[in-house]
Design a protein around this motif. Structure first.
Motif, PDB file in Angstrom:
ATOM      1  N   ALA A 145      15.040  41.100  -8.202  1.00 42.88           N
ATOM      2  CA  ALA A 145      13.472  40.886  -7.594  1.00 42.88           C
ATOM      3  C   ALA A 145      13.863  40.205  -6.358  1.00 42.88           C
ATOM      4  O   ALA A 145      14.555  39.182  -6.011  1.00 42.88           O
ATOM      5  N   LEU A 146      13.548  41.041  -5.192  1.00 42.94           N
ATOM      6  CA  LEU A 146      13.769  40.556  -3.899  1.00 42.94           C
ATOM      7  C   LEU A 146      12.545  40.309  -3.062  1.00 42.94           C
ATOM      8  O   LEU A 146      11.461  41.076  -3.237  1.00 42.94           O
ATOM      9  N   SER A 147      12.548  39.242  -2.433  1.00 44.91           N
ATOM     10  CA  SER A 147      11.296  38.723  -1.586  1.00 44.91           C
ATOM     11  C   SER A 147      11.170  39.668  -0.246  1.00 44.91           C
ATOM     12  O   SER A 147      12.164  40.409  -0.074  1.00 44.91           O
ATOM     13  N   GLY A 148      10.069  39.466   0.254  1.00 43.22           N
ATOM     14  CA  GLY A 148      10.217  39.916   1.749  1.00 43.22           C
ATOM     15  C   GLY A 148      10.767  39.179   2.676  1.00 43.22           C
ATOM     16  O   GLY A 148      11.409  38.174   2.348  1.00 43.22           O
ATOM     17  N   TYR A 149      10.985  39.584   4.086  1.00 41.09           N
ATOM     18  CA  TYR A 149      11.302  38.915   4.916  1.00 41.09           C
ATOM     19  C   TYR A 149      10.248  38.377   5.971  1.00 41.09           C
ATOM     20  O   TYR A 149       9.177  39.087   6.278  1.00 41.09           O
ATOM     21  N   PRO A 150      10.432  36.993   6.091  1.00 44.15           N
ATOM     22  CA  PRO A 150      11.380  36.008   6.178  1.00 44.15           C
ATOM     23  C   PRO A 150      11.341  35.091   5.035  1.00 44.15           C
ATOM     24  O   PRO A 150      11.759  34.111   4.748  1.00 44.15           O
ATOM     25  N   GLY A 151      10.734  35.593   3.759  1.00 42.13           N
ATOM     26  CA  GLY A 151      10.367  34.685   2.674  1.00 42.13           C
ATOM     27  C   GLY A 151      11.775  34.867   1.953  1.00 42.13           C
ATOM     28  O   GLY A 151      12.669  34.907   2.328  1.00 42.13           O
ATOM     29  N   GLY A 152      11.477  33.991   0.540  1.00 38.61           N
ATOM     30  CA  GLY A 152      12.713  33.593  -0.151  1.00 38.61           C
ATOM     31  C   GLY A 152      12.564  33.541  -1.549  1.00 38.61           C
ATOM     32  O   GLY A 152      11.448  34.024  -1.913  1.00 38.61           O
ATOM     33  N   THR A 153      13.404  32.876  -2.331  1.00 30.99           N
ATOM     34  CA  THR A 153      13.177  32.727  -3.701  1.00 30.99           C
ATOM     35  C   THR A 153      11.961  31.956  -4.006  1.00 30.99           C
ATOM     36  O   THR A 153      11.112  32.402  -4.981  1.00 30.99           O
ATOM     37  N   PHE A 154      11.486  30.905  -3.584  1.00 28.51           N
ATOM     38  CA  PHE A 154      10.205  30.100  -3.670  1.00 28.51           C
ATOM     39  C   PHE A 154       9.177  31.009  -3.575  1.00 28.51           C
ATOM     40  O   PHE A 154       8.337  30.830  -4.546  1.00 28.51           O
ATOM     41  N   LEU A 155       8.894  32.114  -2.853  1.00 31.74           N
ATOM     42  CA  LEU A 155       7.851  32.892  -2.797  1.00 31.74           C
ATOM     43  C   LEU A 155       7.577  33.592  -4.179  1.00 31.74           C
ATOM     44  O   LEU A 155       6.562  34.137  -4.615  1.00 31.74           O
ATOM     45  N   LEU A 156       8.812  33.948  -4.599  1.00 32.07           N
ATOM     46  CA  LEU A 156       8.863  35.156  -5.772  1.00 32.07           C
ATOM     47  C   LEU A 156       8.491  33.940  -6.964  1.00 32.07           C
ATOM     48  O   LEU A 156       7.833  34.689  -8.020  1.00 32.07           O
ATOM     49  N   GLY A 157       8.428  32.748  -6.770  1.00 27.58           N
ATOM     50  CA  GLY A 157       8.184  31.938  -8.105  1.00 27.58           C
ATOM     51  C   GLY A 157       6.871  31.380  -7.682  1.00 27.58           C
ATOM     52  O   GLY A 157       5.900  31.713  -8.983  1.00 27.58           O
TER      53      GLY A 157
ATOM     54  N   HIS B  37      -8.344  48.891  -2.804  1.00 25.44           N
ATOM     55  CA  HIS B  37      -8.157  48.471  -1.624  1.00 25.44           C
ATOM     56  C   HIS B  37      -7.169  47.181  -1.940  1.00 25.44           C
ATOM     57  O   HIS B  37      -7.132  46.375  -2.986  1.00 25.44           O
ATOM     58  N   GLY B  38      -6.542  46.956  -0.658  1.00 32.56           N
ATOM     59  CA  GLY B  38      -5.244  45.779  -0.975  1.00 32.56           C
ATOM     60  C   GLY B  38      -4.694  45.660   0.335  1.00 32.56           C
ATOM     61  O   GLY B  38      -4.669  46.692   1.366  1.00 32.56           O
ATOM     62  N   SER B  39      -4.471  44.352   0.691  1.00 36.41           N
ATOM     63  CA  SER B  39      -3.818  44.099   2.036  1.00 36.41           C
ATOM     64  C   SER B  39      -2.362  43.875   1.976  1.00 36.41           C
ATOM     65  O   SER B  39      -1.964  43.824   0.745  1.00 36.41           O
ATOM     66  N   HIS B  40      -1.670  43.778   2.879  1.00 31.41           N
ATOM     67  CA  HIS B  40      -0.117  43.225   2.781  1.00 31.41           C
ATOM     68  C   HIS B  40       0.085  41.960   2.389  1.00 31.41           C
ATOM     69  O   HIS B  40       0.265  40.945   3.519  1.00 31.41           O
ATOM     70  N   ASN B  41      -0.277  41.546   1.358  1.00 29.00           N
ATOM     71  CA  ASN B  41      -0.312  40.244   0.839  1.00 29.00           C
ATOM     72  C   ASN B  41      -0.176  39.861  -0.513  1.00 29.00           C
ATOM     73  O   ASN B  41      -0.064  40.785  -1.217  1.00 29.00           O
ATOM     74  N   PHE B  42      -0.077  38.599  -0.810  1.00 30.51           N
ATOM     75  CA  PHE B  42       0.595  38.238  -2.258  1.00 30.51           C
ATOM     76  C   PHE B  42      -0.914  38.667  -3.281  1.00 30.51           C
ATOM     77  O   PHE B  42      -0.533  38.760  -4.583  1.00 30.51           O
ATOM     78  N   ALA B  43      -2.021  38.587  -2.717  1.00 31.37           N
ATOM     79  CA  ALA B  43      -3.095  38.665  -3.666  1.00 31.37           C
ATOM     80  C   ALA B  43      -2.905  40.124  -4.244  1.00 31.37           C
ATOM     81  O   ALA B  43      -3.434  40.505  -5.132  1.00 31.37           O
ATOM     82  N   THR B  44      -2.504  41.036  -3.219  1.00 32.73           N
ATOM     83  CA  THR B  44      -2.211  42.574  -3.805  1.00 32.73           C
ATOM     84  C   THR B  44      -1.197  42.577  -4.667  1.00 32.73           C
ATOM     85  O   THR B  44      -1.563  43.505  -5.584  1.00 32.73           O
ATOM     86  N   TRP B  45      -0.010  42.158  -4.366  1.00 31.80           N
ATOM     87  CA  TRP B  45       0.924  42.124  -4.967  1.00 31.80           C
ATOM     88  C   TRP B  45       0.990  41.538  -6.423  1.00 31.80           C
ATOM     89  O   TRP B  45       1.526  42.349  -7.304  1.00 31.80           O
ATOM     90  N   ARG B  46       0.286  40.668  -6.309  1.00 29.90           N
ATOM     91  CA  ARG B  46       0.044  39.765  -7.734  1.00 29.90           C
ATOM     92  C   ARG B  46      -0.719  40.773  -8.644  1.00 29.90           C
ATOM     93  O   ARG B  46      -0.572  40.971  -9.873  1.00 29.90           O
ATOM     94  N   ARG B  47      -1.712  41.768  -8.152  1.00 28.68           N
ATOM     95  CA  ARG B  47      -2.357  42.639  -8.960  1.00 28.68           C
ATOM     96  C   ARG B  47      -1.387  43.750  -9.561  1.00 28.68           C
ATOM     97  O   ARG B  47      -1.590  44.440 -10.311  1.00 28.68           O
ATOM     98  N   GLU B  48      -0.378  44.097  -8.749  1.00 29.30           N
ATOM     99  CA  GLU B  48       0.317  45.300  -9.013  1.00 29.30           C
ATOM    100  C   GLU B  48       1.505  44.782 -10.160  1.00 29.30           C
ATOM    101  O   GLU B  48       2.306  45.707 -10.720  1.00 29.30           O
ATOM    102  N   LEU B  49       1.856  43.493  -9.940  1.00 29.04           N
ATOM    103  CA  LEU B  49       3.065  43.099 -10.473  1.00 29.04           C
ATOM    104  C   LEU B  49       3.124  43.388 -11.959  1.00 29.04           C
ATOM    105  O   LEU B  49       3.998  43.743 -12.575  1.00 29.04           O
TER     106      LEU B  49
ATOM    107  N   LEU C 273       4.314  35.072  -5.903  1.00 24.54           N
ATOM    108  CA  LEU C 273       4.313  36.389  -6.499  1.00 24.54           C
ATOM    109  C   LEU C 273       4.228  36.017  -8.007  1.00 24.54           C
ATOM    110  O   LEU C 273       3.770  36.907  -8.803  1.00 24.54           O
ATOM    111  N   ARG C 274       4.702  34.937  -8.394  1.00 29.51           N
ATOM    112  CA  ARG C 274       4.519  34.405  -9.749  1.00 29.51           C
ATOM    113  C   ARG C 274       5.404  35.540 -10.891  1.00 29.51           C
ATOM    114  O   ARG C 274       4.938  35.920 -11.766  1.00 29.51           O
ATOM    115  N   VAL C 275       6.450  35.634 -10.448  1.00 26.45           N
ATOM    116  CA  VAL C 275       7.360  36.512 -11.075  1.00 26.45           C
ATOM    117  C   VAL C 275       7.718  36.197 -12.435  1.00 26.45           C
ATOM    118  O   VAL C 275       7.500  36.649 -13.556  1.00 26.45           O
TER     119      VAL C 275
END
Length: 394
Positions: free
Chosen positions: A168-180, A361-373, A183-185
């Motif tokens: 699982a890869l984060s976006g840039y300039p994010g990192g592992t912390f954001l995935l946990g 509807h969804g934006s380029h943000n974690f709220a959208t990606w959490r819905r898709e995960l 994004l709550r992987v």
């Protein structure tokens, strides 16, 4: 104190509160017209604003982990200049590691101790999340990672079984912390596995750049960071050497959001003997140079070819398609990438297969990606094969 430590944040926040209080208290004394009064007003305003901005900056960084240490903030890296450089013995571009000490090495918390909602309890019941450093055998690049191991990994009946794996890869300039944290992987995967909606899977969470602060875009840069080799060859070799994960490509998938999603598609379509499935949430479909990437394709005669081969639409139209499954997440409105996603999906043809998660509807943000995960992880679970090989068999 560490850059992301709560102690530092609370200390600076306390300083900001004190500065605001002192400004309010002393302001009447600076009401005169003399140089001393003017300097007092100027000093109080500057001190208050700097302390407030520092506190807000630390709070945002602690929450999103843009920089994990003072060294990263200042652009200082062990054995390397901070950004663009020559890859190899003459100079590196990013942290360099020693593969002889192991391809997967234990590391410090890497922010994991501040991630909320991780599985708790005995590993055989709840699973476990580890923090490690992955060292490239070929590239000698180093990338921090969280590794989620499902409960079954620790249960006796699975002691000799290998597991499918998702990188699982984060976006840039994010990192592992954001995935946990955002994004709550691992939290989502643990719930899906517990509910029987996802097969037990090892998930390795890391960032797509191997030479921060440069955005390497999973590209082998001529004379620079070999990010594609790191993710296509070094990461699988490292994980197979340390964890009970499958050896067959059918057990390997890659998932990402934003630039991490772009990398996921690139890796699957360019390296179908490593990854046979890719789930990309809000990706781009071509790699281009920008101020964060520098020159990714070099200045040689083959730069145009290299750029074309990292344009996925060009690949769909001009090259034989790989036997891989891909999933694209997008939204009808709120995201700019919907037309590009529609064009990409329409261009896919056998033996490649493509499916989509399309939100109204969804934006380029974690709220959208959490819905898709959740849907993306379940799709990935159906796409990957549970390895038939057992420990001791190659």
């Amino acid at each position: 104190m560490g850059l992301t430590s709560r102690s530092l944040l609370y200390a600076v926040a306390a300083v900001a509160v004190v500065c605001v209080g002192l400004t309010l208290w002393l302001w009447p004394r600076f009401a005169g017209r003399g140089p001393g009064a003017m300097l007092g007003r100027l000093g109080s305003v500057v001190a208050t604003q700097l302390s407030v901005v520092a506190a807000l900056g630390l709070a945002v960084n602690a929450n999103f982990q843009f920089y994990g240490s003072w060294h990263e903030l200042l652009g200082l890296y062990d054995d390397a200049p901070g950004a663009v450089g020559t890859w190899g013995d003459g100079g590196t571009a990013g942290p360099a590691g020693d593969p002889s000490k192991g391809l997967v090495q234990a590391s410090g918390p890497e922010g994991l101790d501040t991630v909320h909602g991780l599985p708790k309890g005995p590993p055989a019941m709840a699973g476990k999340v580890e923090t490690v450093r992955i060292v490239g055998k070929r590239t000698k690049a180093v990338n921090p990672a969280y590794v989620y191991l499902p409960p079954q990994y620790f249960q006796p009946q699975y002691a000799r079984r290998r597991f499918p794996v998702i990188v699982a890869l984060s976006g840039y300039p994010g990192g592992t912390f954001l995935l946990g944290q955002h994004l709550r992987v691992p939290q989502t995967a643990a719930r899906l596995i517990r509910d029987g909606r996802m097969q037990p899977t090892v998930i390795v969470m890391t960032r797509p750049t191997i030479a921060p602060p440069r955005d390497t875009q999973c590209v082998d840069v001529p004379g620079g960071p070999q990010a594609e080799t790191f993710f296509a060859r070094d990461v699988p070799d490292a994980l197979r050497s340390h964890y009970r994960v499958g050896h067959d490509p059918g057990a390997w998938g890659v998932l990402g959001y934003s630039s991490g999603g772009s990398c996921a598609l690139q890796l699957a379509m360019r390296h179908d003997r490593t990854y046979t499935s890719a789930a990309a949430l809000s990706p781009d479909y071509r790699v281009t140079n920008d101020p964060t990437t520098g020159n990714l394709f070099g200045d040689g005669k083959d730069r145009i070819r290299r750029r074309q081969e990292h344009d996925l639409m060009w690949r769909l139209r001009h090259l034989p398609l790989p036997r891989v499954n891909v999933l694209v997440g997008t939204s009808h409105s709120g995201e700019k990438n919907y037309p590009a996603a529609k064009e990409f999906l329409a261009a896919v043809r056998p033996p490649m297969k493509a499916e989509a998660i399309v939100l109204d509807h969804g934006s380029h943000n974690f709220a959208t990606w959490r819905r898709e995960l959740p849907a993306a992880l379940q799709w990935m679970s159906r796409s990957l094969t549970f390895p038939e090989d057992v420990v001791g068999n190659l």
